[in-house]
Design a protein around this motif. Structure first.
Motif, short mmCIF file in Angstrom:
data_model
loop_
_atom_site.label_atom_id
_atom_site.label_comp_id
_atom_site.label_asym_id
_atom_site.label_seq_id
_atom_site.Cartn_x
_atom_site.Cartn_y
_atom_site.Cartn_z
N CYS A 153 1.54 48.66 -10.34
CA CYS A 153 2.57 48.95 -9.35
C CYS A 153 3.81 48.09 -9.54
N GLN A 154 3.74 47.09 -10.42
CA GLN A 154 4.88 46.20 -10.63
C GLN A 154 5.58 46.44 -11.97
N VAL A 155 5.11 47.42 -12.70
CA VAL A 155 5.71 47.73 -14.01
C VAL A 155 6.91 48.66 -13.81
N ASN A 156 7.99 48.35 -14.50
CA ASN A 156 9.20 49.16 -14.39
C ASN A 156 9.15 50.33 -15.37
N ALA A 157 8.22 51.24 -15.08
CA ALA A 157 8.04 52.43 -15.92
C ALA A 157 7.21 53.43 -15.11
N PRO A 158 7.34 54.72 -15.38
CA PRO A 158 6.54 55.72 -14.65
C PRO A 158 5.07 55.61 -15.01
N VAL A 159 4.24 55.41 -13.99
CA VAL A 159 2.79 55.26 -14.19
C VAL A 159 2.08 56.31 -13.35
N ARG A 160 1.13 57.01 -13.96
CA ARG A 160 0.36 58.03 -13.25
C ARG A 160 -1.06 57.51 -13.02
N LEU A 161 -1.51 57.53 -11.75
CA LEU A 161 -2.86 57.11 -11.41
C LEU A 161 -3.77 58.33 -11.35
N LEU A 162 -4.85 58.29 -12.13
CA LEU A 162 -5.80 59.39 -12.19
C LEU A 162 -7.20 58.91 -11.79
N VAL A 163 -7.88 59.71 -10.98
CA VAL A 163 -9.27 59.45 -10.62
C VAL A 163 -10.11 60.58 -11.18
N ALA A 164 -11.07 60.22 -12.01
CA ALA A 164 -12.00 61.19 -12.59
C ALA A 164 -13.37 61.04 -11.94
N GLY A 165 -14.08 62.14 -11.83
CA GLY A 165 -15.43 62.08 -11.29
C GLY A 165 -15.51 61.43 -9.92
N PRO A 166 -14.79 61.95 -8.92
CA PRO A 166 -14.80 61.31 -7.60
C PRO A 166 -16.22 61.10 -7.07
N GLY A 167 -16.49 59.86 -6.67
CA GLY A 167 -17.79 59.51 -6.11
C GLY A 167 -18.86 59.16 -7.12
N LEU A 168 -18.59 59.33 -8.42
CA LEU A 168 -19.65 59.15 -9.42
C LEU A 168 -20.01 57.69 -9.69
N ASP A 169 -19.19 56.74 -9.27
CA ASP A 169 -19.54 55.34 -9.52
C ASP A 169 -20.47 54.78 -8.46
#
Length: 361
Positions: A153-169
């Protein structure tokens, strides 16, 4: 072009990053996967994550980022799956170092952005514990994901947050995670899972193993971890969703608290304060306990007998599948015996192997 994929929690997230690259970018671009060297006690008997000083043979990519080539080695007694991943997967694995807190990880990311000029930056978390507040009763390992989130969140660049396999952990219930997910980005397929099929024959990640299994159509309830947590294998298992990065940070109290940290000790202190524990403390205590425990011999007749008893009890709990990591714990075997256990069971009962899981008979 280079794609930068940040494995939010290390371990299996780094393997899932390979699936993501195969699915979204079709292998057309080079991938640099930034990941923790944190393989838990079944692989690494030393509690906590490893830093550059714990390896030989690393290669310097930027002033603070080192890559882990196939011929790198962890310095004993430490262990790591990263050199073997580098040997078997067609990507560059770079070491995410948490020992300088969020400021150090942010610095690493900024150097990579400057040096690589990546076409995209994806942060990948399997399961969704990166979306936790920090006080959820089922949450077990929030530290790594929260630290990664704070830095990204502090990087000066576009970052995409992805969640795979919701709940699988097994960290947060599926119904709980579902309400925080954004648009569907991809649903993993059998072909996507094939990109890591050979790795999942030996890699201990349970969440990514279930991610690949659900991509192959496996459904049911899988028992995982030393505590035997049940995880539902559903049609949502192989999905990948985007989540707003700022929304995730505003929700994750631990991530907000560690934004200005400069050491892993600081991050741990905040984890104890906000979550009530540090997962590294758990590893420290378990490492001491494991030293005092006698490990069983891998005797085929005894193992198959104990397995039968376990499967009977598991069926009564509604369990349809389990992981070889969980079976290793259940049968009181050491992490070094996991591969031998897997070969023994598949040889004797091949019909119960639903890659990379074990189906309860």
């Amino acid at each position: 072009m280079t794609r930068l994929i940040v494995a939010a929690g290390g371990g299996g997230d780094a393997v899932a990053a390979t699936m993501l690259h195969a699915a979204l970018y079709r292998g057309e671009d080079q991938a640099v996967i930034l990941t923790y060297a944190w393989d838990r006690l079944l692989v690494d008997p030393v509690p906590g994550p490893r830093g550059p000083d714990n390896f030989t043979g690393l290669e310097q990519l930027t002033p603070t980022v080192w890559t882990v080539p196939a011929d790198a080695r962890p310095i004993a007694p430490a262990g790591s799956t990263l050199p073997r991943l580098a040997a078997e997967l067609p990507h560059t694995f770079a070491l995410l170092d948490p020992h300088h807190g969020a400021e150090g990880v942010t610095r690493q990311l900024e150097e990579l952005v400057s040096d690589l000029a990546p076409a995209s930056i994806d942060v990948l978390d399997v399961g969704g514990d990166i979306l936790a507040r920090g006080d959820e009763p089922t949450l077990k390992s929030p530290l790594a994901d929260a630290l990664t989130l704070a830095a990204c969140c502090q990087v000066n660049a576009p970052v995409r947050l992805l969640v795979a396999g919701p709940g699988l952990d097994g960290e947060l219930p599926l119904d709980y995670v579902r309400g925080m997910l954004g648009p569907l980005v991809h649903t993993f397929t059998v072909k996507d899972a094939e990109s890591v099929s050979s790795v999942l024959k030996w890699h201990p990640s349970e969440a990514t193993g279930m991610l690949a299994a659900t991509a192959r159509g496996v459904r049911g309830t899988c028992e995982i971890r030393d505590a035997g947590m049940p995880v539902s294998l559903t049609d949502e298992g192989p999905t990948v969703h985007q989540v707003d990065l700022d929304d995730a940070l505003s929700r994750n109290e631990l991530a907000r608290a560690v934004l200005a940290t400069e050491s892993l000790d600081e991050v741990e202190a905040y984890s104890r304060e906000i979550c009530g524990y540090s997962e590294i403390d758990y590893e420290r205590n378990k490492a001491v306990w494991l030293k005092d425990q006698a490990k069983a011999e891998l005797d085929a007749e005894s193992v198959l007998s104990q397995l039968g008893e376990f499967e009977t009890e598991a069926r009564e709990r509604g369990i349809t599948h389990t992981t070889f990591r969980h079976l290793t714990e259940v049968l009181s075997l050491s992490g070094s015996q996991r591969d031998s256990l897997r070969q023994l069971l598949i040889t004797n009962r091949p019909e119960q192997y639903e890659a990379p899981l074990w189906r309860i008979r």
